[in-house]
Motif scaffolding. Structure first.
Motif, PDB file in Angstrom:
ATOM      1  N   UNK A 106       1.551 -10.004  10.655  1.00 49.19           N
ATOM      2  CA  UNK A 106       1.790  -8.483  10.634  1.00 49.19           C
ATOM      3  C   UNK A 106       3.119  -8.288   9.590  1.00 49.19           C
ATOM      4  N   UNK A 107       2.853  -7.175   9.074  1.00 48.90           N
ATOM      5  CA  UNK A 107       4.149  -6.859   7.995  1.00 48.90           C
ATOM      6  C   UNK A 107       4.541  -5.385   8.279  1.00 48.90           C
TER       7      UNK A 107
ATOM      8  N   UNK B 195       0.966  -1.262  -0.113  1.00 45.95           N
ATOM      9  CA  UNK B 195       0.047  -0.040  -0.004  1.00 45.95           C
ATOM     10  C   UNK B 195       0.982   1.341   0.070  1.00 45.95           C
ATOM     11  N   UNK B 196       0.418   2.249  -0.779  1.00 47.54           N
ATOM     12  CA  UNK B 196       1.127   3.321  -0.668  1.00 47.54           C
ATOM     13  C   UNK B 196       1.024   4.241   0.581  1.00 47.54           C
TER      14      UNK B 196
ATOM     15  N   UNK C 139      -9.137  -0.229   5.549  1.00 49.68           N
ATOM     16  CA  UNK C 139      -8.299  -0.966   4.953  1.00 49.68           C
ATOM     17  C   UNK C 139      -8.403  -2.188   4.478  1.00 49.68           C
ATOM     18  N   UNK C 140      -9.378  -2.971   5.046  1.00 45.34           N
ATOM     19  CA  UNK C 140      -9.890  -4.288   4.727  1.00 45.34           C
ATOM     20  C   UNK C 140     -10.633  -4.169   3.459  1.00 45.34           C
TER      21      UNK C 140
ATOM     22  N   UNK D 101       2.410  -4.477   3.232  1.00 46.35           N
ATOM     23  CA  UNK D 101       3.700  -4.035   3.089  1.00 46.35           C
ATOM     24  C   UNK D 101       3.545  -2.492   2.989  1.00 46.35           C
ATOM     25  N   UNK D 102       3.962  -1.555   3.709  1.00 49.03           N
ATOM     26  CA  UNK D 102       4.111  -0.190   3.589  1.00 49.03           C
ATOM     27  C   UNK D 102       5.429   0.429   4.022  1.00 49.03           C
ATOM     28  N   UNK D 103       5.708   1.346   3.257  1.00 50.19           N
ATOM     29  CA  UNK D 103       7.135   1.877   3.343  1.00 50.19           C
ATOM     30  C   UNK D 103       7.364   2.612   4.568  1.00 50.19           C
ATOM     31  N   UNK D 104       8.035   2.218   5.603  1.00 49.82           N
ATOM     32  CA  UNK D 104       8.214   3.016   6.956  1.00 49.82           C
ATOM     33  C   UNK D 104       8.792   4.267   7.220  1.00 49.82           C
TER      34      UNK D 104
END
Length: 230
Positions: free
Chosen positions: A37-38, A5-6, A85-86, A143-146
């Motif tokens: 969890x990611x 996800x962006x 989100x779901x 997966x979301x950029x931290x």
């Protein structure tokens, strides 16, 4: 297949759902998150008004019941974000306040997510609102950029919270929990001190001490008129 996800999309969704700050961090095994969890989305709501920190504590038939409006708000809004989100085809679960002591230390997650740093008051201090925030988090398999951690030090030349602490729980050596008058599960001695020193609306409703929050100069002048739901 893991879905990405962006981060901009996720943050905008959270802000539109009633949060003031949003940060993203990778899972840390030491926090014992759900196995799927990611990413962890860390959320904050500004709490400049002491009315948000009144706590109701009732003991009925030997069972303790706690309620605090701001935590009810956090849970409701976190659940709303999970629902949204779901709809994007990812798994999401809100972190409840009671979970936070067993599953994840929210302050540490907030630091990792770039929301703020831990101050001398042992609270998360954010650039925008200082320590006047309450936190929530969401586990997701997306997966979301931290975000990156902040490098600021807001407390290097300030000891206002240490000087203002009414019970000496704060010092240059750190935080002593059993001296903190905001303690949720106080000893008999601390309970007597709470009765003497903090505000009570009723026998069951008291103001959780926030002296160290109120004296902090960081982010003191804030406005919340645009927060959805207030």
């Amino acid at each position: 297949m893991v879905k990405r996800l962006d981060p901009g999309f996720v943050k905008n969704l959270c802000l539109k759902s009633g949060f003031d700050l949003v940060g993203i961090t990778e899972k840390d095994p030491s926090w014992n998150p759900p196995s799927w969890t990611n990413s962890i989305i860390v959320l904050a709501v500004a709490t400049p008004d002491e009315g948000l920190d009144y706590t109701i504590h009732i003991k009925y038939d030997g069972v303790d019941f706690w309620s605090k409006w701001i935590y009810e708000y956090l849970m409701a809004r976190s659940s709303l974000v999970c629902f949204r989100l779901e709809k994007q085809g990812v798994r999401a679960r809100p972190l409840t306040f009671m979970d936070s002591w067993e599953v994840i230390l929210l302050k540490n997650a907030a630091v990792k997510a770039g929301l703020g740093v831990i101050g001398k008051n042992n609270l998360l201090v954010t650039p925008q609102y200082g320590p006047r925030v309450r936190l929530a988090a969401i586990f997701t398999d997306a997966e979301i950029e931290p975000d990156k951690e902040l490098s600021e030090d807001f407390c290097s030349n300030c000891n206002l919270c240490i000087k203002a602490c009414p019970t000496g729980a704060l010092s240059e050596n750190g935080f002593t929990r059993d001296k903190c008058i905001a303690e949720f599960d106080p000893s008999e001695e601390m309970l007597k001190l709470q009765r003497k020193m903090v505000k009570y609306l009723t026998n069951y409703t008291r103001l959780q001490c926030r002296v160290c929050m109120d004296v902090c100069p960081v982010g003191r002048d804030i406005k919340i008129e645009n927060i959805e739901g207030f």
